[in-house]
Design a protein around this motif. Structure first.
Motif, PDB file in Angstrom:
ATOM      1  N   UNK A   1      -6.442   6.015  -6.427  1.00  0.00           N
ATOM      2  CA  UNK A   1      -7.026   5.184  -5.378  1.00  0.00           C
ATOM      3  C   UNK A   1      -6.148   5.123  -4.129  1.00  0.00           C
ATOM      4  N   UNK A   2      -4.976   5.728  -4.177  1.00  0.00           N
ATOM      5  CA  UNK A   2      -4.046   5.602  -3.058  1.00  0.00           C
ATOM      6  C   UNK A   2      -3.249   6.880  -2.877  1.00  0.00           C
TER       7      UNK A   2
ATOM      8  N   UNK B   1       0.599   4.329   3.110  1.00  0.00           N
ATOM      9  CA  UNK B   1      -0.240   4.325   1.908  1.00  0.00           C
ATOM     10  C   UNK B   1      -1.639   3.828   2.244  1.00  0.00           C
ATOM     11  N   UNK B   2      -2.626   4.599   1.806  1.00  0.00           N
ATOM     12  CA  UNK B   2      -4.010   4.176   1.991  1.00  0.00           C
ATOM     13  C   UNK B   2      -4.893   5.018   1.076  1.00  0.00           C
ATOM     14  N   UNK B   3      -6.176   4.694   1.047  1.00  0.00           N
ATOM     15  CA  UNK B   3      -7.102   5.459   0.218  1.00  0.00           C
ATOM     16  C   UNK B   3      -7.106   6.919   0.633  1.00  0.00           C
TER      17      UNK B   3
ATOM     18  N   UNK C   1      -0.009   0.877  -4.515  1.00  0.00           N
ATOM     19  CA  UNK C   1      -1.188   0.019  -4.333  1.00  0.00           C
ATOM     20  C   UNK C   1      -0.839  -1.260  -3.579  1.00  0.00           C
ATOM     21  N   UNK C   2       0.352  -1.789  -3.808  1.00  0.00           N
ATOM     22  CA  UNK C   2       0.804  -2.964  -3.055  1.00  0.00           C
ATOM     23  C   UNK C   2       0.935  -2.609  -1.575  1.00  0.00           C
ATOM     24  N   UNK C   3       1.532  -1.457  -1.286  1.00  0.00           N
ATOM     25  CA  UNK C   3       1.666  -1.029   0.108  1.00  0.00           C
ATOM     26  C   UNK C   3       0.296  -0.790   0.742  1.00  0.00           C
ATOM     27  N   UNK C   4      -0.614  -0.234  -0.046  1.00  0.00           N
ATOM     28  CA  UNK C   4      -1.983  -0.056   0.456  1.00  0.00           C
ATOM     29  C   UNK C   4      -2.603  -1.410   0.785  1.00  0.00           C
ATOM     30  N   UNK C   5      -2.374  -2.413  -0.060  1.00  0.00           N
ATOM     31  CA  UNK C   5      -2.906  -3.754   0.201  1.00  0.00           C
ATOM     32  C   UNK C   5      -2.364  -4.306   1.519  1.00  0.00           C
TER      33      UNK C   5
ATOM     34  N   UNK D   1      -7.052  -4.040  -3.706  1.00  0.00           N
ATOM     35  CA  UNK D   1      -5.843  -3.253  -3.943  1.00  0.00           C
ATOM     36  C   UNK D   1      -4.766  -4.092  -4.635  1.00  0.00           C
ATOM     37  N   UNK D   2      -4.632  -5.353  -4.231  1.00  0.00           N
ATOM     38  CA  UNK D   2      -3.721  -6.256  -4.936  1.00  0.00           C
ATOM     39  C   UNK D   2      -4.119  -6.365  -6.401  1.00  0.00           C
ATOM     40  N   UNK D   3      -5.421  -6.452  -6.650  1.00  0.00           N
ATOM     41  CA  UNK D   3      -5.909  -6.593  -8.015  1.00  0.00           C
ATOM     42  C   UNK D   3      -5.646  -5.320  -8.829  1.00  0.00           C
ATOM     43  N   UNK D   4      -5.863  -4.161  -8.219  1.00  0.00           N
ATOM     44  CA  UNK D   4      -5.578  -2.905  -8.917  1.00  0.00           C
ATOM     45  C   UNK D   4      -4.105  -2.795  -9.278  1.00  0.00           C
ATOM     46  N   UNK D   5      -3.241  -3.236  -8.368  1.00  0.00           N
ATOM     47  CA  UNK D   5      -1.806  -3.242  -8.661  1.00  0.00           C
ATOM     48  C   UNK D   5      -1.504  -4.170  -9.839  1.00  0.00           C
ATOM     49  N   UNK D   6      -2.173  -5.311  -9.861  1.00  0.00           N
ATOM     50  CA  UNK D   6      -1.974  -6.259 -10.969  1.00  0.00           C
ATOM     51  C   UNK D   6      -2.402  -5.639 -12.294  1.00  0.00           C
ATOM     52  N   UNK D   7      -3.492  -4.880 -12.285  1.00  0.00           N
ATOM     53  CA  UNK D   7      -3.957  -4.242 -13.515  1.00  0.00           C
ATOM     54  C   UNK D   7      -2.918  -3.261 -14.060  1.00  0.00           C
ATOM     55  N   UNK D   8      -2.336  -2.467 -13.174  1.00  0.00           N
ATOM     56  CA  UNK D   8      -1.319  -1.519 -13.622  1.00  0.00           C
ATOM     57  C   UNK D   8      -0.096  -2.252 -14.168  1.00  0.00           C
TER      58      UNK D   8
END
Length: 218
Positions: free
Chosen positions: A51-52, A61-63, A97-101, A116-123
């Motif tokens: 995703x990043x 960092x971005x999509x 993902x945090x940087x993307x957020x 993106x914050x949530x995706x980072x949390x999942x990892x």
């Protein structure tokens, strides 16, 4: 087949450097029961690291590196960005993902930043780093609190916030803001009721949508 990938070249919109990145070209439909925060089940969980993208030159960092970054590019050199606002983890994908957020928030894409914050949390959940996972969820809540106009009237994010709050340990706020609250959707009302029940029990664990009383998730 769960998904197919290929390598493609991208040019960074910030510094102009060319680099190769893996992109998903084909996927199967999502399978499995999602969590209350909509984390997909099954093989879809493997997609997150794609995703990043991160530019090897400037660290953008971005999509996609083709997406412009509107704030001053010097932001990418500041400590807040380089150190992921103090959320230090050995998980490189979570850090990206945090940087993307942060980039998305800088571009005023607040809903995408929350995702993106949530995706980072999942990892970080998967890495058993509960402290930093909770911090990512708190950052998402802070973003939503700080930009209410961007989320006004969106029940999907309102119900997502209940799970973000509960998973990060803010049980009192879940009970205060969601107890007895009715949504336009019966499903969301049922989820809110379940979130309050879990918060009252001090439960900060992940729960699947099919655990909601009276709801059949397929």
């Amino acid at each position: 087949m769960a998904f197919l990938t290929e390598e493609r070249e991208f040019i960074c919109s910030v510094c102009g450097e060319k680099s190769m990145h893996t992109v998903i070209t084909e996927t199967d439909p999502p399978a499995g029961i999602p969590d209350l925060d909509l984390r997909p089940g099954g093989d879809s969980r493997k997609y997150m690291k794609y995703q990043v993208m991160e530019c090897p030159g400037c660290g953008y960092c971005n999509s996609s590196l083709n997406i412009p970054f509107y704030p001053e590019k010097e932001y990418l050199c500041c400590e807040e960005y380089k150190n992921c606002t103090g959320i230090i983890t050995a998980d490189a994908d979570a850090s990206r993902l945090i940087k993307k957020a942060l980039v998305l928030a800088g571009n005023h894409s607040y809903k995408e930043s929350v995702k993106s914050w949530l995706s980072a949390a999942w990892l970080l959940d998967d890495a058993s780093d509960s402290r930093n996972a909770a911090n990512c969820r708190r950052r998402a809540v802070k973003l939503m609190d700080g930009h209410p106009a961007a989320f006004k009237g969106d029940d999907n994010f309102k119900i997502l916030m209940a799970d973000l709050l509960r998973r990060s340990g803010d049980f009192e706020r879940v009970i205060r803001e969601y107890e007895g609250k009715a949504f336009r959707s019966q499903l969301m009302t049922a989820i809110a009721f379940f979130e309050v029940q879990l918060a009252a029990q001090g439960d900060s664990d992940a729960h699947r949508a099919d655990e909601v009383p009276g709801v059949s998730a397929k």
